[in-house]
Design a protein around this motif. Structure first.
Motif, PDB file in Angstrom:
ATOM      1  N   PRO A  70      35.577 -39.926  17.633  1.00 33.97           N
ATOM      2  CA  PRO A  70      36.809 -40.396  16.993  1.00 33.97           C
ATOM      3  C   PRO A  70      37.941 -40.493  18.011  1.00 33.97           C
ATOM      4  O   PRO A  70      37.913 -39.832  19.049  1.00 33.97           O
ATOM      5  N   LYS A  72      42.274 -40.505  18.033  1.00 35.88           N
ATOM      6  CA  LYS A  72      43.468 -40.308  17.215  1.00 35.88           C
ATOM      7  C   LYS A  72      44.679 -41.072  17.717  1.00 35.88           C
ATOM      8  O   LYS A  72      45.654 -41.214  16.994  1.00 35.88           O
ATOM      9  N   ARG A  74      46.731 -40.372  20.387  1.00 38.91           N
ATOM     10  CA  ARG A  74      47.845 -39.591  20.911  1.00 38.91           C
ATOM     11  C   ARG A  74      48.276 -40.166  22.257  1.00 38.91           C
ATOM     12  O   ARG A  74      47.512 -40.809  22.946  1.00 38.91           O
ATOM     13  N   TRP A  83      37.802 -40.758  25.876  1.00 41.50           N
ATOM     14  CA  TRP A  83      37.199 -41.415  24.712  1.00 41.50           C
ATOM     15  C   TRP A  83      36.494 -42.702  25.140  1.00 41.50           C
ATOM     16  O   TRP A  83      35.367 -42.962  24.719  1.00 41.50           O
ATOM     17  N   LEU A 110      41.508 -42.727  13.984  1.00 41.46           N
ATOM     18  CA  LEU A 110      42.151 -41.826  13.039  1.00 41.46           C
ATOM     19  C   LEU A 110      43.652 -41.819  13.309  1.00 41.46           C
ATOM     20  O   LEU A 110      44.096 -42.221  14.378  1.00 41.46           O
ATOM     21  N   ASP A 111      44.399 -41.363  12.353  1.00 45.81           N
ATOM     22  CA  ASP A 111      45.833 -41.112  12.503  1.00 45.81           C
ATOM     23  C   ASP A 111      46.563 -42.313  13.104  1.00 45.81           C
ATOM     24  O   ASP A 111      46.434 -43.421  12.608  1.00 45.81           O
ATOM     25  N   TYR A 112      47.300 -42.079  14.165  1.00 48.62           N
ATOM     26  CA  TYR A 112      48.129 -43.131  14.747  1.00 48.62           C
ATOM     27  C   TYR A 112      47.292 -44.301  15.266  1.00 48.62           C
ATOM     28  O   TYR A 112      47.700 -45.461  15.153  1.00 48.62           O
TER      29      TYR A 112
END
Length: 159
Positions: A70, A72, A74, A83, A110-112
């Motif tokens: 995954p 995110k 950041r 990643w 995910l998220d942002y």
């Protein structure tokens, strides 16, 4: 004396486990070579059709499950580059099309990262009448967003 016996027993167990691991690694290596020969050798006939579970993010290569990591989103260039390296490894073990790579990677946002990706795709559709559909283009856009130009200069200076 008891410590020596326990040490020898532990060493035997470790050796046996290592032999099993080396056997599995060798089997994976052979499978990877066979797949590479099949893919690059031009043998596209027969039963080499798409696998049913490709878009689930998991494939098996001789009993080893590969998961797409995954992301995110950041603001950490190292996290993004890690990643990217991990997902490239997963892609190198499977025969995905460029479009499948983009969809599979985006499915793990995910998220942002998910918010940013959806916004980016909408803007591309509105401005250019298309979405990002190749892995190379996706990497280019993501590096532009998650790896600042100052980061590459800093890394070159460290070298």
């Amino acid at each position: 004396m008891l410590l020596d016996v326990m040490t020898m027993q532990m060493q035997r167990l470790l050796n046996r486990n290592n032999e099993e691991l080396y056997g599995r690694i060798e089997g994976l290596y052979n499978q990877l070579n066979q797949n590479a020969r099949r893919h690059y050798g031009g043998n596209r006939g027969g039963n080499d059709g798409p696998r049913q579970n490709r878009m689930e993010g998991q494939n098996k290569i001789e009993g080893v499950k590969l998961n797409v990591p995954p992301f995110k989103g950041r603001s950490n260039p190292d996290a993004y580059l890690d990643w990217e390296m991990k997902i490239e490894h997963v892609f190198s073990c499977n025969d995905y099309t460029e479009e499948q790579k983009v969809k599979l990677a985006a499915a793990e946002f995910l998220d942002y990262a998910l918010v940013w990706w959806n916004k980016n795709q909408r803007e591309m559709m509105r401005e250019e009448g298309r979405e990002i559909d190749t892995w190379i283009e996706m990497i280019r856009v993501m590096r532009k967003r998650y790896v600042p130009t100052s980061y590459s200069r800093t890394m070159r200076q460290k070298i």
